[in-house]
Design a protein around this motif. Structure first.
Motif, short mmCIF file in Angstrom:
data_model
loop_
_atom_site.label_atom_id
_atom_site.label_comp_id
_atom_site.label_asym_id
_atom_site.label_seq_id
_atom_site.Cartn_x
_atom_site.Cartn_y
_atom_site.Cartn_z
N LEU A 71 0.81 -1.21 0.00
CA LEU A 71 0.00 0.00 0.00
C LEU A 71 0.85 1.26 0.00
O LEU A 71 1.58 1.54 0.97
CB LEU A 71 -0.91 0.01 1.24
N GLU A 72 0.73 2.02 -1.05
CA GLU A 72 1.37 3.33 -1.06
C GLU A 72 0.63 4.25 -0.09
O GLU A 72 -0.59 4.16 0.07
CB GLU A 72 1.32 3.93 -2.47
N GLY A 73 1.38 5.12 0.57
CA GLY A 73 0.77 6.05 1.52
C GLY A 73 0.48 5.45 2.87
O GLY A 73 -0.13 6.11 3.73
N SER A 74 0.89 4.20 3.10
CA SER A 74 0.61 3.55 4.38
C SER A 74 1.77 3.76 5.36
O SER A 74 2.88 4.12 4.97
CB SER A 74 0.36 2.06 4.20
N PHE A 75 1.47 3.54 6.64
CA PHE A 75 2.46 3.63 7.70
C PHE A 75 2.49 2.29 8.44
O PHE A 75 1.45 1.65 8.61
CB PHE A 75 2.09 4.72 8.72
#
Length: 244
Positions: A71-75
């Protein structure tokens, strides 16, 4: 059998064993079971904040880490009590975000019976939907919620699982208990359209592709171990390179 023949046989046997110490630095799997080649990253128009328990960090099969890699934008934030974790508090204080947590319970809004418009009306279109997800066992997840004072007042959402989990290599409390990755995938299925993500494109199925590939590979290892327990027995006193 003479000594030379014995040593040669032992060498071949040793070389055939998996190398448990050489791990991929991304997925933390042994190189022979690395799943990184199956990862195709995408952005679901939802920022997921995956709170991973220290026990999960040390697990090779950690679907929270797998989700983060997809997932792009995930932490991916490690911890147990997040009350004073700066990275979490910065996300919570970001006024451009609408923060919620994916967590079941009586106070949670169940997304499953809602219509598309009802789901859309839950969110502020001017803000970035940011969903916190706890990655741990059911027991550790409850403890993490109790301890993390900054998470207690977050609006909660949940869903009703529509089919059994495919996580057949780890024991679940019951078949409707989803892994972290499956829960994230189903959340995207329910909320993607409300956030401008084209669910019909099935891009989010990339999560399941990696997950199912890993599950099938692990099941093949289990079958081999059952068929030949002597050859595939784990070596004794194996050092865990991720242990603190």
């Amino acid at each position: 059998m003479n000594v030379e023949a014995y040593l040669e046989q032992r060498k071949r046997h040793t070389e055939a064993l998996p190398n448990y110490r050489e791990l991929c630095t991304s997925c933390i799997q042994p190189k022979f079971s690395c799943y990184c080649r199956h990862i195709e990253r995408f952005h679901p128009n939802i920022d997921f904040v995956i709170l991973i328990h220290p026990i999960e960090v040390r697990r090779r099969i950690a679907t929270g880490r797998m989700s983060h890699l997809c997932l792009e934008g995930s932490f991916l934030i490690r911890g147990q009590d997040y009350t004073n974790v700066d990275e979490v508090n910065q996300i919570l204080k970001d006024e451009s975000r609408q923060c919620m947590i994916l967590y079941p319970g009586k106070t949670s809004t169940n997304l499953t019976p809602l219509s598309g418009d009802q789901r859309k009306n839950l969110f502020d279109p001017s803000k970035k939907l940011t969903l916190f997800v706890i990655d741990g066992t059911w027991l550790t997840a409850k403890k993490m919620m109790r301890q993390s004072q900054n998470l207690l007042n977050l609006p909660r959402i949940c869903f009703s699982p529509e089919k059994p989990s495919n996580f057949r290599v780890r024991k679940q409390p019951h078949s409707a208990c989803y892994s972290t990755l499956e829960a994230i995938h189903h959340t995207i299925e329910l909320l993607g359209d409300s956030q401008g993500f084209d669910v019909s494109s099935r891009v989010h199925d990339r999560l399941l592709h990696v997950f199912d590939s890993m599950v099938e590979l692990q099941l093949s290892f289990i079958k081999k171990a059952d068929d030949n327990p002597t050859q595939y027995r784990k070596p004794r006193n194996k050092v865990n390179p991720l242990a603190n």
